[in-house]
Design a protein around this motif. Structure first.
Motif, mmCIF file in Angstrom:
data_model
loop_
_atom_site.group_PDB
_atom_site.id
_atom_site.type_symbol
_atom_site.label_atom_id
_atom_site.label_comp_id
_atom_site.label_asym_id
_atom_site.label_seq_id
_atom_site.Cartn_x
_atom_site.Cartn_y
_atom_site.Cartn_z
ATOM 1 N N GLY A 48 0.821 -1.208 0.000
ATOM 2 C CA GLY A 48 0.000 0.000 0.000
ATOM 3 C C GLY A 48 0.852 1.254 0.000
ATOM 4 O O GLY A 48 0.540 2.231 -0.691
ATOM 5 N N LEU A 49 1.942 1.243 0.765
ATOM 6 C CA LEU A 49 2.870 2.373 0.766
ATOM 7 C C LEU A 49 3.516 2.559 -0.598
ATOM 8 O O LEU A 49 3.671 3.681 -1.094
ATOM 9 C CB LEU A 49 3.943 2.153 1.842
ATOM 10 C CG LEU A 49 5.081 3.176 1.893
ATOM 11 C CD1 LEU A 49 4.542 4.577 2.150
ATOM 12 C CD2 LEU A 49 6.092 2.782 2.964
ATOM 13 N N PHE A 50 3.881 1.451 -1.235
ATOM 14 C CA PHE A 50 4.495 1.504 -2.566
ATOM 15 C C PHE A 50 3.555 2.155 -3.582
ATOM 16 O O PHE A 50 3.951 3.038 -4.349
ATOM 17 C CB PHE A 50 4.865 0.091 -3.007
ATOM 18 C CG PHE A 50 5.378 -0.001 -4.421
ATOM 19 C CD1 PHE A 50 6.632 0.474 -4.747
ATOM 20 C CD2 PHE A 50 4.599 -0.570 -5.416
ATOM 21 C CE1 PHE A 50 7.117 0.393 -6.052
ATOM 22 C CE2 PHE A 50 5.067 -0.655 -6.719
ATOM 23 C CZ PHE A 50 6.326 -0.167 -7.042
ATOM 24 N N PHE A 51 2.288 1.747 -3.571
ATOM 25 C CA PHE A 51 1.323 2.341 -4.494
ATOM 26 C C PHE A 51 1.103 3.823 -4.182
ATOM 27 O O PHE A 51 0.918 4.637 -5.094
ATOM 28 C CB PHE A 51 -0.002 1.586 -4.431
ATOM 29 C CG PHE A 51 0.026 0.245 -5.090
ATOM 30 C CD1 PHE A 51 0.681 0.060 -6.298
ATOM 31 C CD2 PHE A 51 -0.582 -0.861 -4.513
ATOM 32 C CE1 PHE A 51 0.729 -1.179 -6.924
ATOM 33 C CE2 PHE A 51 -0.555 -2.104 -5.121
ATOM 34 C CZ PHE A 51 0.108 -2.259 -6.331
ATOM 35 N N ALA A 52 1.125 4.179 -2.900
ATOM 36 C CA ALA A 52 0.952 5.582 -2.522
ATOM 37 C C ALA A 52 2.094 6.435 -3.058
ATOM 38 O O ALA A 52 1.885 7.545 -3.563
ATOM 39 C CB ALA A 52 0.860 5.710 -1.005
ATOM 40 N N VAL A 53 3.320 5.912 -2.971
ATOM 41 C CA VAL A 53 4.482 6.651 -3.490
ATOM 42 C C VAL A 53 4.372 6.824 -5.006
ATOM 43 O O VAL A 53 4.668 7.902 -5.546
ATOM 44 C CB VAL A 53 5.783 5.910 -3.124
ATOM 45 C CG1 VAL A 53 6.985 6.550 -3.813
ATOM 46 C CG2 VAL A 53 5.984 5.919 -1.611
ATOM 47 N N LEU A 54 3.930 5.780 -5.704
ATOM 48 C CA LEU A 54 3.774 5.888 -7.159
ATOM 49 C C LEU A 54 2.705 6.923 -7.523
ATOM 50 O O LEU A 54 2.913 7.754 -8.412
ATOM 51 C CB LEU A 54 3.400 4.527 -7.748
ATOM 52 C CG LEU A 54 4.471 3.439 -7.752
ATOM 53 C CD1 LEU A 54 3.928 2.166 -8.392
ATOM 54 C CD2 LEU A 54 5.724 3.906 -8.492
ATOM 55 N N LEU A 55 1.575 6.887 -6.839
ATOM 56 C CA LEU A 55 0.486 7.814 -7.155
ATOM 57 C C LEU A 55 0.820 9.241 -6.749
ATOM 58 O O LEU A 55 0.255 10.187 -7.299
ATOM 59 C CB LEU A 55 -0.800 7.365 -6.455
ATOM 60 C CG LEU A 55 -1.404 6.057 -6.979
ATOM 61 C CD1 LEU A 55 -2.563 5.620 -6.106
ATOM 62 C CD2 LEU A 55 -1.876 6.230 -8.422
ATOM 63 N N ASP A 56 1.730 9.397 -5.808
ATOM 64 C CA ASP A 56 2.139 10.748 -5.395
ATOM 65 C C ASP A 56 2.964 11.445 -6.471
ATOM 66 O O ASP A 56 3.186 12.659 -6.406
ATOM 67 C CB ASP A 56 2.941 10.663 -4.091
ATOM 68 C CG ASP A 56 3.237 12.033 -3.502
ATOM 69 O OD1 ASP A 56 2.290 12.835 -3.381
ATOM 70 O OD2 ASP A 56 4.411 12.292 -3.170
ATOM 71 N N LYS A 57 3.425 10.679 -7.468
ATOM 72 C CA LYS A 57 4.239 11.247 -8.534
ATOM 73 C C LYS A 57 3.403 11.837 -9.668
ATOM 74 O O LYS A 57 3.931 12.182 -10.724
ATOM 75 C CB LYS A 57 5.183 10.182 -9.110
ATOM 76 C CG LYS A 57 6.167 9.613 -8.097
ATOM 77 C CD LYS A 57 7.031 8.556 -8.745
ATOM 78 C CE LYS A 57 8.010 7.964 -7.761
ATOM 79 N NZ LYS A 57 8.962 8.977 -7.254
ATOM 80 N N SER A 58 2.110 11.955 -9.470
ATOM 81 C CA SER A 58 1.203 12.518 -10.485
ATOM 82 C C SER A 58 1.277 11.728 -11.792
ATOM 83 O O SER A 58 1.543 12.283 -12.864
ATOM 84 C CB SER A 58 1.520 14.004 -10.724
ATOM 85 O OG SER A 58 1.375 14.733 -9.537
ATOM 86 N N LEU A 59 1.081 10.433 -11.701
ATOM 87 C CA LEU A 59 1.098 9.584 -12.884
ATOM 88 C C LEU A 59 -0.084 9.897 -13.791
ATOM 89 O O LEU A 59 -1.129 10.389 -13.355
ATOM 90 C CB LEU A 59 1.032 8.111 -12.477
ATOM 91 C CG LEU A 59 2.198 7.544 -11.667
ATOM 92 C CD1 LEU A 59 1.880 6.112 -11.273
ATOM 93 C CD2 LEU A 59 3.488 7.589 -12.463
ATOM 94 N N ARG A 60 0.079 9.589 -15.054
ATOM 95 C CA ARG A 60 -1.034 9.710 -15.981
ATOM 96 C C ARG A 60 -2.106 8.688 -15.582
ATOM 97 O O ARG A 60 -1.797 7.543 -15.249
ATOM 98 C CB ARG A 60 -0.549 9.439 -17.408
ATOM 99 C CG ARG A 60 -1.616 9.661 -18.474
ATOM 100 C CD ARG A 60 -1.070 9.335 -19.845
ATOM 101 N NE ARG A 60 -2.076 9.518 -20.873
ATOM 102 C CZ ARG A 60 -1.907 9.211 -22.158
ATOM 103 N NH1 ARG A 60 -0.737 8.709 -22.561
ATOM 104 N NH2 ARG A 60 -2.876 9.418 -23.033
ATOM 105 N N LEU A 61 -3.353 9.110 -15.582
ATOM 106 C CA LEU A 61 -4.484 8.292 -15.143
ATOM 107 C C LEU A 61 -4.361 7.927 -13.668
ATOM 108 O O LEU A 61 -4.883 6.908 -13.208
ATOM 109 C CB LEU A 61 -4.613 7.011 -15.973
ATOM 110 C CG LEU A 61 -4.838 7.188 -17.481
ATOM 111 C CD1 LEU A 61 -4.880 5.825 -18.156
ATOM 112 C CD2 LEU A 61 -6.118 7.960 -17.744
ATOM 113 N N GLY A 62 -3.676 8.787 -12.913
ATOM 114 C CA GLY A 62 -3.474 8.525 -11.490
ATOM 115 C C GLY A 62 -4.781 8.429 -10.728
ATOM 116 O O GLY A 62 -4.924 7.596 -9.825
ATOM 117 N N ARG A 63 -5.759 9.271 -11.084
ATOM 118 C CA ARG A 63 -7.061 9.236 -10.411
ATOM 119 C C ARG A 63 -7.766 7.895 -10.635
ATOM 120 O O ARG A 63 -8.409 7.358 -9.733
ATOM 121 C CB ARG A 63 -7.940 10.374 -10.920
ATOM 122 C CG ARG A 63 -7.453 11.765 -10.544
ATOM 123 C CD ARG A 63 -7.629 12.005 -9.060
ATOM 124 N NE ARG A 63 -7.246 13.367 -8.702
ATOM 125 C CZ ARG A 63 -7.241 13.829 -7.461
ATOM 126 N NH1 ARG A 63 -7.583 13.016 -6.470
ATOM 127 N NH2 ARG A 63 -6.876 15.068 -7.206
#
Length: 291
Positions: free
Chosen positions: A90-105
């Motif tokens: 869960g922490l790993f996914f949070a770090v990835l999504l914190d990078k403003s990925l495309r289709l992050g929402r």
């Protein structure tokens, strides 16, 4: 600057709001907890008067009651899986999504979706996936002719259920950490980058230490989720045949056919002590580090 004093109406509102919260807390949490501790030293079926038996219930649970130790191992395994696999994921996914990925929402919504489902619903979904006769997983693996009994085989059903539980827990932890990461001051990361720290060093030495309040919340939630687990195994096979848990034993003894309320209360107290042991140990460690 003058300090505004509370008027009578303000005091009345505060008294009502706090009073209702305190009464509900005492009635729904501390009252049953204290009652369970007291009843754990008695033999009571809910009809006749309780009979004081001292520590006999605890001695029977530890030395005589066959389902206890398998349930204890399963609860600890549950806690280890959530704490060492699902929570870091869960922490790993949070770090990835914190990078403003495309289709992050979209990814955030997809990962969080299982959280809105109760564990009972997750249990029904697990039956659709793992069922020996009509499960999707056997079809995907091409085992329709010789299907794997994921939920009926005691050697593997606990792992199948843990994957389903982890699926839900990952999204919960992800949202908590994502909120914490959004609150981290960007200047800290910029300063670390200027000092020559790479991305991993910046996270573990700068970002992660600032997430200590979130870590405490995640720990408490993980311990609670790991030790209070009940819904999903009860929905699958009533917590039997390899899916025994302490919460199921409590239910079976208190509201089951046996109606051994004192005995079930003793199991509940053991579960409470295990929960407090993990949480208090971690909090004491954190407080010592802060001092």
């Amino acid at each position: 600057m003058k300090i505004k004093r509370f008027g009578m109406s303000d005091r009345a509102v505060i008294a009502v709001v706090l009073g209702v919260a305190i009464v509900l807390d005492l009635a729904l949490i501390w009252g049953p907890t204290i009652a369970s501790v007291g009843l754990s030293f008695t033999s009571w079926n809910g009809v006749t008067d309780p009979v004081w038996v001292g520590g006999k219930n605890y001695d029977t649970i530890v030395n005589v009651y066959p389902p206890f130790w398998p349930a204890m191992r399963h609860n600890l395994l549950w806690l280890a899986f959530l704490g060492l696999i699902a929570t870091p994921l869960g922490l790993f996914f949070a770090v990835l999504l914190d990078k403003s990925l495309r289709l992050g929402r979209f990814y955030q919504s997809a990962l969080y979706l299982p959280v809105v489902l109760s564990l009972a619903i997750v249990g029904f979904i697990a039956q659709l996936v793992y069922s020996r006769d009509y499960g999707a997983l056997n079809n995907i693996l091409g085992r329709t002719g010789n299907p794997i009994d994921f939920l009926g085989d005691p050697s593997i059903n606990i792992w199948a259920v843990l994957v389903a539980v982890g699926w839900r827990h990952v999204g919960y932890v992800m949202i908590l950490y994502l909120a914490g990461l959004k609150a981290v001051d960007p200047a800290l990361k910029e300063s670390a980058a200027l000092d020559g720290a790479n991305e991993a060093q910046t996270f573990f030495r700068v970002t992660f230490p600032t997430l200590r309040p979130v870590n405490i919340i995640v720990l408490v939630i993980t311990v609670i989720e790991g030790l209070r687990a009940f819904d999903i195994v009860y929905a699958i096979n009533r917590g039997r045949n390899g899916l025994e848990l302490l919460s199921v034993l409590v239910t079976d003894n208190i509201i089951g056919e046996a109606s051994r309320i004192g005995f079930g209360s003793a199991i509940a107290v053991i579960l409470l002590l295990i929960s407090l042991g993990f949480i208090v140990t971690y909090l004491v460690r954190i407080l010592r580090e802060e001092r």
